[in-house]
Structure formats: structure tokens, C-alpha cells
Design a protein around this motif. Sequence first.
Motif, PDB file in Angstrom:
ATOM      1  N   VAL A 229       0.868  -1.170   0.000  1.00  0.00           N
ATOM      2  CA  VAL A 229       0.000   0.000   0.000  1.00  0.00           C
ATOM      3  C   VAL A 229       0.906   1.222   0.000  1.00  0.00           C
ATOM      4  N   ASN A 230       0.796   2.013  -1.052  1.00  0.00           N
ATOM      5  CA  ASN A 230       1.637   3.213  -1.185  1.00  0.00           C
ATOM      6  C   ASN A 230       3.128   2.871  -1.191  1.00  0.00           C
ATOM      7  N   LEU A 231       3.474   1.869  -1.993  1.00  0.00           N
ATOM      8  CA  LEU A 231       4.890   1.528  -2.179  1.00  0.00           C
ATOM      9  C   LEU A 231       5.435   2.354  -3.341  1.00  0.00           C
ATOM     10  N   HIS A 232       6.542   3.020  -3.100  1.00  0.00           N
ATOM     11  CA  HIS A 232       7.156   3.867  -4.122  1.00  0.00           C
ATOM     12  C   HIS A 232       8.594   3.399  -4.348  1.00  0.00           C
ATOM     13  N   VAL A 233       8.894   2.966  -5.571  1.00  0.00           N
ATOM     14  CA  VAL A 233      10.246   2.549  -5.940  1.00  0.00           C
ATOM     15  C   VAL A 233      10.763   3.530  -6.987  1.00  0.00           C
ATOM     16  N   ASP A 234      11.906   4.116  -6.722  1.00  0.00           N
ATOM     17  CA  ASP A 234      12.431   5.163  -7.594  1.00  0.00           C
ATOM     18  C   ASP A 234      13.893   4.874  -7.894  1.00  0.00           C
ATOM     19  N   THR A 235      14.263   4.842  -9.189  1.00  0.00           N
ATOM     20  CA  THR A 235      15.667   4.696  -9.563  1.00  0.00           C
ATOM     21  C   THR A 235      16.009   5.777 -10.578  1.00  0.00           C
ATOM     22  N   ALA A 236      17.214   6.302 -10.501  1.00  0.00           N
ATOM     23  CA  ALA A 236      17.619   7.367 -11.420  1.00  0.00           C
ATOM     24  C   ALA A 236      19.122   7.387 -11.579  1.00  0.00           C
ATOM     25  N   ASN A 237      19.557   7.759 -12.787  1.00  0.00           N
ATOM     26  CA  ASN A 237      20.974   7.998 -13.084  1.00  0.00           C
ATOM     27  C   ASN A 237      21.851   6.807 -12.710  1.00  0.00           C
ATOM     28  N   SER A 238      21.326   5.608 -12.961  1.00  0.00           N
ATOM     29  CA  SER A 238      22.028   4.400 -12.538  1.00  0.00           C
ATOM     30  C   SER A 238      22.255   3.454 -13.705  1.00  0.00           C
ATOM     31  N   ALA A 239      23.265   2.600 -13.549  1.00  0.00           N
ATOM     32  CA  ALA A 239      23.505   1.520 -14.490  1.00  0.00           C
ATOM     33  C   ALA A 239      23.136   0.223 -13.792  1.00  0.00           C
ATOM     34  N   ILE A 240      21.959  -0.315 -14.143  1.00  0.00           N
ATOM     35  CA  ILE A 240      21.436  -1.534 -13.521  1.00  0.00           C
ATOM     36  C   ILE A 240      21.222  -2.548 -14.637  1.00  0.00           C
ATOM     37  N   ALA A 241      22.061  -3.557 -14.693  1.00  0.00           N
ATOM     38  CA  ALA A 241      21.965  -4.515 -15.795  1.00  0.00           C
ATOM     39  C   ALA A 241      20.620  -5.229 -15.787  1.00  0.00           C
ATOM     40  N   SER A 242      20.148  -5.638 -14.612  1.00  0.00           N
ATOM     41  CA  SER A 242      18.874  -6.351 -14.511  1.00  0.00           C
ATOM     42  C   SER A 242      18.117  -5.850 -13.301  1.00  0.00           C
ATOM     43  N   LEU A 243      16.902  -5.333 -13.539  1.00  0.00           N
ATOM     44  CA  LEU A 243      16.056  -4.869 -12.437  1.00  0.00           C
ATOM     45  C   LEU A 243      14.740  -5.625 -12.486  1.00  0.00           C
ATOM     46  N   THR A 244      14.333  -6.190 -11.340  1.00  0.00           N
ATOM     47  CA  THR A 244      13.084  -6.928 -11.247  1.00  0.00           C
ATOM     48  C   THR A 244      12.267  -6.396 -10.080  1.00  0.00           C
ATOM     49  N   LEU A 245      11.023  -5.999 -10.368  1.00  0.00           N
ATOM     50  CA  LEU A 245      10.080  -5.592  -9.330  1.00  0.00           C
ATOM     51  C   LEU A 245       8.890  -6.539  -9.384  1.00  0.00           C
ATOM     52  N   THR A 246       8.595  -7.177  -8.246  1.00  0.00           N
ATOM     53  CA  THR A 246       7.452  -8.086  -8.173  1.00  0.00           C
ATOM     54  C   THR A 246       6.595  -7.734  -6.966  1.00  0.00           C
ATOM     55  N   VAL A 247       5.323  -7.427  -7.219  1.00  0.00           N
ATOM     56  CA  VAL A 247       4.333  -7.249  -6.161  1.00  0.00           C
ATOM     57  C   VAL A 247       3.273  -8.305  -6.416  1.00  0.00           C
ATOM     58  N   SER A 248       3.279  -9.360  -5.618  1.00  0.00           N
ATOM     59  CA  SER A 248       2.532 -10.563  -5.965  1.00  0.00           C
ATOM     60  C   SER A 248       1.121 -10.610  -5.412  1.00  0.00           C
ATOM     61  N   GLY A 249       0.784  -9.768  -4.448  1.00  0.00           N
ATOM     62  CA  GLY A 249      -0.533  -9.828  -3.825  1.00  0.00           C
ATOM     63  C   GLY A 249      -1.383  -8.615  -4.114  1.00  0.00           C
ATOM     64  N   VAL A 250      -2.555  -8.566  -3.507  1.00  0.00           N
ATOM     65  CA  VAL A 250      -3.491  -7.458  -3.681  1.00  0.00           C
ATOM     66  C   VAL A 250      -2.873  -6.197  -3.082  1.00  0.00           C
ATOM     67  N   SER A 251      -2.780  -5.150  -3.906  1.00  0.00           N
ATOM     68  CA  SER A 251      -2.064  -3.948  -3.487  1.00  0.00           C
ATOM     69  C   SER A 251      -2.808  -2.692  -3.960  1.00  0.00           C
ATOM     70  N   LYS A 252      -2.298  -1.567  -3.506  1.00  0.00           N
ATOM     71  CA  LYS A 252      -2.870  -0.282  -3.896  1.00  0.00           C
ATOM     72  C   LYS A 252      -1.768   0.763  -3.964  1.00  0.00           C
ATOM     73  N   ASN A 253      -1.796   1.543  -5.036  1.00  0.00           N
ATOM     74  CA  ASN A 253      -0.873   2.665  -5.201  1.00  0.00           C
ATOM     75  C   ASN A 253       0.584   2.210  -5.153  1.00  0.00           C
ATOM     76  N   VAL A 254       0.923   1.303  -6.070  1.00  0.00           N
ATOM     77  CA  VAL A 254       2.308   0.878  -6.247  1.00  0.00           C
ATOM     78  C   VAL A 254       2.929   1.732  -7.353  1.00  0.00           C
ATOM     79  N   THR A 255       4.101   2.304  -7.097  1.00  0.00           N
ATOM     80  CA  THR A 255       4.743   3.202  -8.054  1.00  0.00           C
ATOM     81  C   THR A 255       6.183   2.778  -8.312  1.00  0.00           C
ATOM     82  N   LEU A 256       6.524   2.627  -9.590  1.00  0.00           N
ATOM     83  CA  LEU A 256       7.916   2.432  -9.991  1.00  0.00           C
ATOM     84  C   LEU A 256       8.270   3.553 -10.952  1.00  0.00           C
TER      85      LEU A 256
END
Length: 772
Positions: A229-256
Motif C-alpha cells: 500500500v503506497n509503495l514507491h520505488v524510484d531509480t535514477a541515473n544508474s547503471a542496472i543490468a537487470s532490475l526486477t520488481l514483483t508485487v505478488s498480492g493485492v495492493s494499492k498505489n504501487v509506483t515504480l
Amino acid sequence: GIYINAVVTASTVAVNRTHMGRFRNTGSYKTGSSLLIDQSTIENKLTSVPKAFENTALFTAALLEVRRSRILTVERFAMYFAAHVQAGSVHRFVDNEITTTFTTTITSGNQPLQSAIGYYYVNYFYTGAVLEMARNNITVGTQSAFGLYLNQNGGRIVHDHTNHYSKGKLYVYHVASSNNNYFVVNHSINLASINYYCLASASYTSSNDVVGIYDVVVPVVVIGVTRAVNLHVDTANSAIASLTLTVSGVSKNVTLRQHNNVGDTLAVTISSSDDATVSLTDSSYAKLVTMNVVATDSHVTVNRTYMGRFRNFGSYKTGSSLLIDQSTIENTLTSVQKAFENTALFTASLLEVRRSRILTVERFAMYFAAHVQAGSVHRFVDNEITTTFTTTITSGNQPLQSAIGYYYVNYFYAGAVLEMARNNITVGTQSAFGLYLNQNGGRIVHDHTNHYSKGKLFVYHVTNSKNNYFVVGGSNMASINYYCIASASYSSTNDLVGVYDSTVGTIVMSMYKGFGTNFTVSNVVTTGAITVSGALSGSSAFVSMNSTTVGGALTISNSISSGYVSLSDMKVLSTTKVTGALTNGHIVVDRSTLGVVLLSSAVGSGSSVTVNGSTLVGTTATLLTVSGAHQAGSKLTISGNDITTSAAGKCVHLSTTTLKGAVSITDNAIGSGTGDAVNVARVNSAYFEMWGNVITKGNTALAMYAESTYVYVINNKMPSISVTGASATTSGSRIGACNTDLGGSALSVSGVDFTTSPCTCLLYTSPSPRDS
């Protein structure tokens, strides 16, 4: 070593410029207390000692700070923590060298038991507690070990900035729910991976948490959350070869949010969420971006981003959208068939790709294989979409190569829209498809101002079609193919198919049955043929073509009930052929320039065939042929035309032996070579009139076999008439000829039986004011 067991309030433990083989801290540091280690060294050389720095002391509104120091060990942990950090407390590590050379991987359950800095077991950082790390040099002995391991619960703020990691992972594992957590990695380098988890149980929730990764070089980032609930994931100005975001259940207001990142792959899974947001901006993913989103009122946005491949799964529910803008998807691998692949269901939601480039060397630039439900829109605007694939591959009736392909069944439901505008679409071979739609149900399709290089536009209905509005406007393509013929039981109901203001190679429109369906071609230039077929019924059913130049043959083979075929302002120098039964239907050819015209429709009562104001010019023997059976109550009108041929044979040939409806041939200029200018095989209509025509050339200007009640030939200019009658005519029949230029033996009437009274034959071979 040094061992401290302090239970204190407002107290301080300070270690300065001190060397220790080991440091252990226990007890409880209460409000206002602190433990400070500065400019010191803790150096464990014993393999029997797993922890160089060990803290099991509870901190409550207290401070632990290690700065400008060296913590070194040959064993599992340089720094080990196993106690609560309560609200208001701070753990701070600044300007340290923290090293473990331990290389063996040891685990206990899900606990990896080796790390440079390790916070283990439960309930570590409470709301308002802080872990801050800055400018540390952290080294582990193996890639699988952790530079920082946090086994946490509760809310906390974590800063990790300007740290140098050699090999080690950064790992956060929530053992219960997380609340108001602010986890940031900033300006850190040489990390092996960043792992952030809140998934120990399906009932655990990440609430109001923030995960930020900025100015970092790291091969792998994995973020896994069960519920949020209200999860905020923020990435910037980065070198990330592999990025994985998983939200597997019932959620609200997830931000990447990702901005100005470089990497190979990005995988996002949001299994069930309201108000989710994924934003990729000014980034580059060389290999693959995968979106697996099941969400309502949620949005995925890709701006100014480069991707080697894009895959979209899941279900975009009411109010959701996927937008790709000013981006590039470029597949250069022959092992990858689909550059843009969508198998996501859209329901009352939007997919839009605009001002972007989708390029591939393989079969599909854009591939779709999922439903587009009512209220949904797929829109492609101002894109360059290209496949250079040249091999023809099919599976059943499925051509498996296209720039844009909608495959398999049930794609566009009633109220769904596909809109394409101002795209430049290129395929590698003439047989490939610029756009392939395998569809079912009602939908609106706009295709305007698109340029197709070589490729076909293909629509294939796998079952019934209803309330479909399919329009092509201002486009250039090899062919347009529209089919509803998968089964004789399938029908097109209230569909509109229109091609406007376009340049096309060929056009094919075919169906078994159409109820209220209409085909329109307007202001189009084709280099090849136009073919229309199928049974049309209903007052709104029609085939209408106007202001169009056809480079090949024009063939219309529609049986029509209560509808019509209209050809106006057409230019067809090859053959124009109209066939099919008319029941209360109509065929109109108006103001057109045509070559050979074959009107072979069976015309029932209440139906009509009209050729008006047109020019038929050619070298073919017969330019206008009417061959279908015309029943009583029908009407045939040939008026105001210029019909000229230089060939031998019949110029206008009413070849049908059933011509029982009214016939009117008026104000035409007709000329043939050595054959009959007008030849009527058998007229058995109630009314036949021919007046105001100028007929030149020909062996016989008018040759006819009359069985009519009324044959009326008046005020024509023609060199000759030959009328052959039946052995008996209907009582009260009338045959008349009054011509302005007809003399001598040019009039021939034979075999007409007038013995049945009161028949009348009126022959006027010079001008006369009488018309009866």
C-alpha cells in the motif's frame, strides 16, 4: 578484545584511536545515550571468532556511530547486529573500511550467514529509527556474500550513499510487515546486487514504503513484495543490468519510477493493484523490458527510452493505460520473433504508442494476442514500424509475419477501438502484412494518413462481426484484404468498411453474409484489382465507390436485398463486372469512365440497374453487357452515356433472354465497329423505350427480338433497325419507330404476329410531330 555490557540512560561510551581484536556490545542504551567508535581498528584474525564487531544491545532514542575506523575479519561477519533499534535511535557508519575475507556460503533457513554488515533476526528498525551509511569501503570475500544485510520489521529510514562495495550484495529482508520505511542507495559502486524483500508471508504488507536507488552501478536489483500500500520505488541515473520488481498480492498505489537509467533487462510484475504507476523515462534497456501488470486505474508510461524488446502481459482494467512515447524498440536478434509483444487483456483501458520507432529483423515488429474489451482503445500515431523479415511463414490460415499483427480469436469487442494515424510501416516482402487483424465482435478501426511500404492490410474475422467500423484513410499500401468468411454460418451485421483518399495495390472485401453492412471506396487509386463479394441485405446495406481509379478489374459479386451498388466518378479501364441477385436492390453506374462493363445480376421485382452519364471506350467487342434475368417490376436504364468501340461485335448487348421489366435507353452516343451497336437478345418487358440516342457505325444500329407489350423507339438518330418478333404478341401490344434519320430499307420488321387484335404497328420513317 573489548566487551561492554551497558544499561544506561543519557550516557556515553566512546572508543577513540584504539586497536581491538574483537568488540562486543550488549545491554540497553536508553534515551540520550550513545556508543561512539572513532579512528579505531577492530581486527579479528581468528577463524574461531565469527563476529569481529558484535552488537546485541537495545537502542532506544540513542546513537551508535562508527566512523573513520577499520573493521576487519577473516570470518563470517565484520559487523553483526541482533537487537532492536527503537524509535528515535540512529545507527551511523561513516568513512570506514569494513572487510571480511570469508569465502564459504553458509545459510540457516532463509538467513545467509555471512556479511560485512549484518542485521539479523527480527524487529530491528522501528518507526523513526535510522540507519545511515556514507563513504564506506565495504569488501566481502565472495560474490554471494552481503556487504549489508538487513533483516527488518517496522518503519525506518536507511541511507546508503557514496559507499564502495567490492563484490558484496546489499540485502533487505522484512520478516513481517513494513511501514513508513525509506530505503535509499545513493552514489554507491561495485555492488554485486541490491535485494529488497517483504514477502516472508502472504499476509505481510509494505505500507508507505520508499525504495530509492540513485547514481548507482549494480548488475542486479531485485525488489519483491507480497502486498503493498503506497509503495514507491524510484531509480535514477544508474547503471542496472537487470532490475526486477514483483508485487505478488493485492495492493494499492504501487509506483515504480525510472529516470535516466542504463541496463539490459527490466521486469515488472504487479499482480493485483489499484492506482499503480510505472514510469520509464530517458533510459536504455538493451535486451528486454517486461511488464506483467494486473491493475485498475493504473498507468504504465515509457518516455524517451530505448528497448531491445518489449513484452506486455497481464490485464489492464478500467481506467488503466500503457503509453509508449518518443521511444525506440529495436530487436536485432533473429532468435527473437517479436520486438513488441502484447498478450495483456485490455478492458475499458488504453494502449497508445506514439512518436516511436519499433524495428525488428524478425517476423513481428508488434504482436498482439489478447482481448481488447469494450471501451478500450489501442492507438498508434506518428510511429516508424519496420520489419525486414523476408520469409513467408504460415500456420493454417495465419500468415506469421507482419509489422503489426493481431492474432488468434476474440480481439476487438463492441465499443473497442484501434486507431492508426500518420505511421510509416515497412515490411521486408510484398507478401507480409503491414497490419494483420484476426478479430471477432464489434469495434472501430481508423487507419488514416499511414504510409505502408510493400505491406498488406489484412482483416480476418474468425467468427461473426457486428457494429464494426473499419476505415482506411490517406494511406499507401500493397493491398487491403477484409474477410468474414471463416464459416458460411458467420455473418457481418451493421458493419462499415471504408477506404478513403488512399493509394493501394489491390482491394479485396469478402464475406458470406452481411446484414446492414456497407463497403465504401472513395478517392482511391489502385494499381490492381478491386474485388467485393458476399450477400448483403437490409436498407443500409450497400457497396459504394466514387472518385476512384482502378488499375485492374473491378468485380462486385454481391447478392443484394433492399440495398444497392453505386459506382460514380470511377475510372476503370479494365473490366467492371457486377453479379449477384437483386431483391429490392439497385445497381447504379454514374459519371464514370469504364472499359468493359458486365452487369450479370439477376434483377428481381422492385430492383433496378442504371448506367448513367458514363463513358465506355475500348477495343473490346462488347463494352456493355446486361446478362442477368430481369423480372417483371424491375427497371433497366441506360442514359446519357458515350459507348464507343472500334472492334467487331455488339457494342451494347442486352444478352439476357428474360427482360420483363421496364427498359429505358435514352440520350446515348453509341458506336461499334462492324457489329450491332445495340443488340437486344429478347425483350419481353411490359415497357421498352429507346429515344434521343445517336447511334453510329455498326452493321445494325438496333437489332432486337421483341415480345413486349410496348416497344417504343422514337427520336433517335440511327442508320438501321432490325426488329424480329415472336410468333404471337400480347393483345394490345404496340411497336413504334419514329426516327429523325432513317430511310429506305433501313427498317426491317419481320416475324411479328399482329393477328391478335387489337395490336398496332406504327412506323414513321421521317420526322413527324406525332408520337403515337
